[in-house]
Write a protein that holds these residues in place. Structure first.
Motif, PDB file in Angstrom:
ATOM      1  N   GLU A 103      25.419   2.235  27.024  1.00  0.00           N
ATOM      2  CA  GLU A 103      25.914   3.035  28.142  1.00  0.00           C
ATOM      3  C   GLU A 103      26.732   2.179  29.096  1.00  0.00           C
ATOM      4  OE1 GLU A 103      24.016   5.293  32.026  1.00  0.00           O
ATOM      5  OE2 GLU A 103      22.892   5.336  30.136  1.00  0.00           O
ATOM      6  N   VAL A 104      27.837   2.722  29.570  1.00  0.00           N
ATOM      7  CA  VAL A 104      28.668   2.025  30.539  1.00  0.00           C
ATOM      8  C   VAL A 104      27.992   2.092  31.905  1.00  0.00           C
ATOM      9  CG1 VAL A 104      30.922   1.947  31.685  1.00  0.00           C
ATOM     10  CG2 VAL A 104      30.762   2.556  29.250  1.00  0.00           C
ATOM     11  N   VAL A 105      27.776   0.908  32.506  1.00  0.00           N
ATOM     12  CA  VAL A 105      27.068   0.841  33.783  1.00  0.00           C
ATOM     13  C   VAL A 105      27.976   0.241  34.852  1.00  0.00           C
ATOM     14  CG1 VAL A 105      24.827   0.605  32.644  1.00  0.00           C
ATOM     15  CG2 VAL A 105      26.108  -1.454  33.260  1.00  0.00           C
ATOM     16  N   ASN A 106      27.574   0.420  36.097  1.00  0.00           N
ATOM     17  CA  ASN A 106      28.318  -0.170  37.208  1.00  0.00           C
ATOM     18  C   ASN A 106      28.209  -1.678  37.195  1.00  0.00           C
ATOM     19  OD1 ASN A 106      29.803   1.392  39.264  1.00  0.00           O
ATOM     20  ND2 ASN A 106      27.950   2.657  39.255  1.00  0.00           N
ATOM     21  N   GLY A 107      29.323  -2.374  37.385  1.00  0.00           N
ATOM     22  CA  GLY A 107      29.309  -3.816  37.519  1.00  0.00           C
ATOM     23  C   GLY A 107      29.535  -4.198  38.971  1.00  0.00           C
ATOM     24  N   ASN A 108      30.040  -5.403  39.201  1.00  0.00           N
ATOM     25  CA  ASN A 108      30.283  -5.841  40.582  1.00  0.00           C
ATOM     26  C   ASN A 108      31.704  -5.534  41.061  1.00  0.00           C
ATOM     27  OD1 ASN A 108      31.777  -7.738  39.157  1.00  0.00           O
ATOM     28  ND2 ASN A 108      30.245  -9.367  39.406  1.00  0.00           N
ATOM     29  N   HIS A 109      32.509  -4.925  40.168  1.00  0.00           N
ATOM     30  CA  HIS A 109      33.876  -4.484  40.493  1.00  0.00           C
ATOM     31  C   HIS A 109      34.825  -5.633  40.858  1.00  0.00           C
ATOM     32  CE1 HIS A 109      32.598  -0.293  40.329  1.00  0.00           C
ATOM     33  NE2 HIS A 109      31.563  -0.630  41.093  1.00  0.00           N
TER      34      HIS A 109
END
Length: 313
Positions: A200-206
């Motif tokens: 699953e694609v998850v939020n990173g630190n951007h």
């Protein structure tokens, strides 16, 4: 090498139960299928070709894998359960049985397994297995026994010889060693496809987006065997499309505050929000080791060079 996006068949999964009752007559393959290498594919071809005779292609495997259950491995797998399901569906398998392996089922006499499960519950009319087949209590069941019993139980049986590549016998152990060395081109030859990491694609630190290189992040399952930390040329299936990509495996030491193993990919010609969706990362070749840069700007310059190199692939 193209990476499959669409599945022609809907895979029926039977898991967490020993109560199996298949109405369709089946062509069954038995095995552990870690990695699903070209030897496994040769085995699976045998049951898939029987579909033309009206038999459903059925794969029988154990959950958890025997090596993990009996403590003979470190628990890391070339192919996670979810990845196996994805690959079997891509190949056109109709039914996947993830048979619970526990103290009780591990003690099943080989003869009972053949009679009650294969011929009975699975309604097998054809069975294919490798020469190293082992089943039943204490692993006493083998291909010789199953061939003998197949005559009594009314199903065809075929033993599939090991496949060799460049003078080496193809096995999950060989694939594992190549993955651990980061030799992804060799892995691709052994698997018949690039090495897959799905999740699953998850939020990173951007950080990537802020420096002009938006990425997608996957946190692989803890039991997933990953190649050495580094940057790889890859291809990613996401949002219903396939994209050329570069992928970092590791801890992102330049920007990460905590040490979390991740798989982060920059996709060429892609800028969509797919958080929560599934993505498949196919690793084609190693590019460079992961390292900590003296600044985010230095990281940005290196990413520019990495992306330029990947564009030529």
């Amino acid at each position: 090498m193209a990476d499959v996006l669409e599945c022609e068949y809907i895979l029926e999964i039977i898991a967490n139960t020993t109560d199996i009752c298949l109405r369709a007559e089946t062509a069954a393959a038995i095995g552990k299928f870690d990695g699903i290498h070209i030897g496994h594919r040769r085995l699976l071809e045998e049951i898939l070709t029987r579909k033309k005779d009206g038999l459903a292609a059925c794969v029988f495997t154990f959950d958890p894998p025997p090596a993990r259950f009996f403590g003979s491995s470190d628990g890391r797998e070339l192919t996670t359960r979810e990845e196996k399901r994805l690959l079997f569906e891509m190949m056109g398998v109709d039914i996947l049985i993830e048979f619970p392996l526990n103290e009780k089922t591990a003690a099943t006499p080989p003869e009972s397994f053949a009679k009650d499960i294969l011929a009975g519950q699975m309604n097998a009319r054809f069975v294919a297995a490798g020469t190293d087949l082992s089943f039943g209590a204490r692993g006493a069941g083998n291909a010789k026994l199953l061939r003998k019993m197949s005559r009594e139980l009314g199903f065809g049986f075929k033993t599939i010889d090991k496949v060799c590549l460049d003078g080496e016998e193809v096995s999950s152990t060989l694939v594992r060693s190549k993955v651990e060395q980061g030799k992804m081109e060799s892995v691709c030859e052994l698997l018949g496809m690039p090495y897959l990491v799905a999740g699953e694609v998850v939020n990173g630190n951007h950080i990537g987006r802020r420096i002009g290189f938006p990425t997608i992040n996957i946190l692989p399952e803890k039991n997933k065997l990953l190649p050495p930390n580094g940057v790889y040329f890859s291809r990613v299936n996401a949002g219903g499309k396939s994209y050329r990509a570069i992928t970092n495996v590791g801890y992102k030491p330049t920007v990460a505050e905590t040490k979390v193993m991740g798989v982060e990919s920059y996709l060429y010609d892609f800028d969509k929000d797919i958080y929560g969706q599934q993505a498949e990362v196919y690793m084609h070749s190693f590019h460079r080791p992961e390292r900590k840069f003296e600044s985010v700007e230095a990281l940005r310059r290196q990413l520019e060079m990495d992306i330029a190199s990947g564009a030529k692939k």
